[in-house]
Design a protein around this motif. Sequence first.
Motif, PDB file in Angstrom:
ATOM      1  N   GLN A  39      38.072  49.722  41.574  1.00  0.00           N
ATOM      2  CA  GLN A  39      37.197  49.402  42.699  1.00  0.00           C
ATOM      3  C   GLN A  39      36.777  47.950  42.570  1.00  0.00           C
ATOM      4  OE1 GLN A  39      34.374  52.476  43.604  1.00  0.00           O
ATOM      5  NE2 GLN A  39      32.895  50.982  44.379  1.00  0.00           N
ATOM      6  N   GLY A  40      37.104  47.150  43.575  1.00  0.00           N
ATOM      7  CA  GLY A  40      36.761  45.743  43.534  1.00  0.00           C
ATOM      8  C   GLY A  40      37.372  44.998  44.702  1.00  0.00           C
ATOM      9  N   ARG A  41      37.104  43.695  44.749  1.00  0.00           N
ATOM     10  CA  ARG A  41      37.662  42.821  45.771  1.00  0.00           C
ATOM     11  C   ARG A  41      38.487  41.738  45.095  1.00  0.00           C
ATOM     12  NH1 ARG A  41      33.119  41.868  50.469  1.00  0.00           N
ATOM     13  NH2 ARG A  41      33.047  44.055  51.084  1.00  0.00           N
ATOM     14  N   LEU A  42      39.618  41.422  45.697  1.00  0.00           N
ATOM     15  CA  LEU A  42      40.535  40.453  45.125  1.00  0.00           C
ATOM     16  C   LEU A  42      40.542  39.181  45.967  1.00  0.00           C
ATOM     17  CD1 LEU A  42      42.576  40.169  42.798  1.00  0.00           C
ATOM     18  CD2 LEU A  42      44.344  40.932  44.390  1.00  0.00           C
ATOM     19  N   TYR A  43      40.584  38.044  45.275  1.00  0.00           N
ATOM     20  CA  TYR A  43      40.583  36.740  45.929  1.00  0.00           C
ATOM     21  C   TYR A  43      41.731  35.888  45.405  1.00  0.00           C
ATOM     22  CZ  TYR A  43      35.925  38.015  47.442  1.00  0.00           C
ATOM     23  OH  TYR A  43      34.863  38.670  48.009  1.00  0.00           O
ATOM     24  N   CYS A  44      42.320  35.092  46.290  1.00  0.00           N
ATOM     25  CA  CYS A  44      43.309  34.103  45.891  1.00  0.00           C
ATOM     26  C   CYS A  44      42.548  32.831  45.536  1.00  0.00           C
ATOM     27  CB  CYS A  44      44.288  33.830  47.033  1.00  0.00           C
ATOM     28  SG  CYS A  44      45.479  32.542  46.620  1.00  0.00           S
ATOM     29  N   LEU A  45      42.754  32.355  44.321  1.00  0.00           N
ATOM     30  CA  LEU A  45      42.067  31.158  43.831  1.00  0.00           C
ATOM     31  C   LEU A  45      43.039  29.985  43.699  1.00  0.00           C
ATOM     32  CD1 LEU A  45      40.044  33.007  41.071  1.00  0.00           C
ATOM     33  CD2 LEU A  45      39.233  32.337  43.338  1.00  0.00           C
ATOM     34  N   GLY A  46      44.173  30.084  44.345  1.00  0.00           N
ATOM     35  CA  GLY A  46      45.219  29.072  44.224  1.00  0.00           C
ATOM     36  C   GLY A  46      46.423  29.686  43.538  1.00  0.00           C
ATOM     37  N   ARG A  47      46.696  29.263  42.314  1.00  0.00           N
ATOM     38  CA  ARG A  47      47.861  29.769  41.581  1.00  0.00           C
ATOM     39  C   ARG A  47      47.611  31.106  40.894  1.00  0.00           C
ATOM     40  NH1 ARG A  47      48.895  24.705  38.103  1.00  0.00           N
ATOM     41  NH2 ARG A  47      48.621  26.368  36.629  1.00  0.00           N
ATOM     42  N   PHE A  48      46.394  31.594  40.953  1.00  0.00           N
ATOM     43  CA  PHE A  48      46.073  32.879  40.321  1.00  0.00           C
ATOM     44  C   PHE A  48      44.971  33.558  41.109  1.00  0.00           C
ATOM     45  CE2 PHE A  48      43.555  29.577  38.312  1.00  0.00           C
ATOM     46  CZ  PHE A  48      42.274  30.113  38.281  1.00  0.00           C
ATOM     47  N   PRO A  49      44.813  34.875  40.914  1.00  0.00           N
ATOM     48  CA  PRO A  49      43.764  35.614  41.612  1.00  0.00           C
ATOM     49  C   PRO A  49      42.532  35.805  40.737  1.00  0.00           C
ATOM     50  CG  PRO A  49      45.268  37.173  40.669  1.00  0.00           C
ATOM     51  CD  PRO A  49      45.772  35.793  40.289  1.00  0.00           C
ATOM     52  N   GLY A  50      41.464  36.240  41.364  1.00  0.00           N
ATOM     53  CA  GLY A  50      40.256  36.654  40.665  1.00  0.00           C
ATOM     54  C   GLY A  50      39.707  37.891  41.348  1.00  0.00           C
TER      55      GLY A  50
END
Length: 138
Positions: A39-50
């Motif tokens: 359970q969570g939200r994913l973000y694109c931070l450029g070359r990797f996700p968080g």
Amino acid sequence: MAAVLRLFSYGTLLTGTLDPQIDRLLARHCRTRYPASVQGRLYCLGRFPGALPSHHRRDRVHGEILELERPQRCLPIMDRYEGADPNRPERGLFRRRPVQARTGAGARLGVEIYWYHGPLTTARRIPHGDWLRWVEGE
């Protein structure tokens, strides 16, 4: 039997680390991998996700559970790679924390995850929560 740590991976550990030390570590100490989500939200931070925790049940981050043998050898290297400092977690880009994962078969397992701990000013939310799908252009 050697100790095993379940680590939930949702980013570059799935798509390629570009770090030979991490690749060798996974080849040597990862005894199995299987699909799961948290359970969570994913973000694109450029070359990797968080990923960030979420209170909404429908928010899912998709990835794999990596079963790592000899975690005492693996974790210091993994923590450095992920920018996590267990002794001073407030200073790291990521924080390693326990969380519940749900496997593709529906089982719930305790795992550790690297939650993102940096700014989201230029981040783009990945609504479907799947980094592999995102980098392949959906």
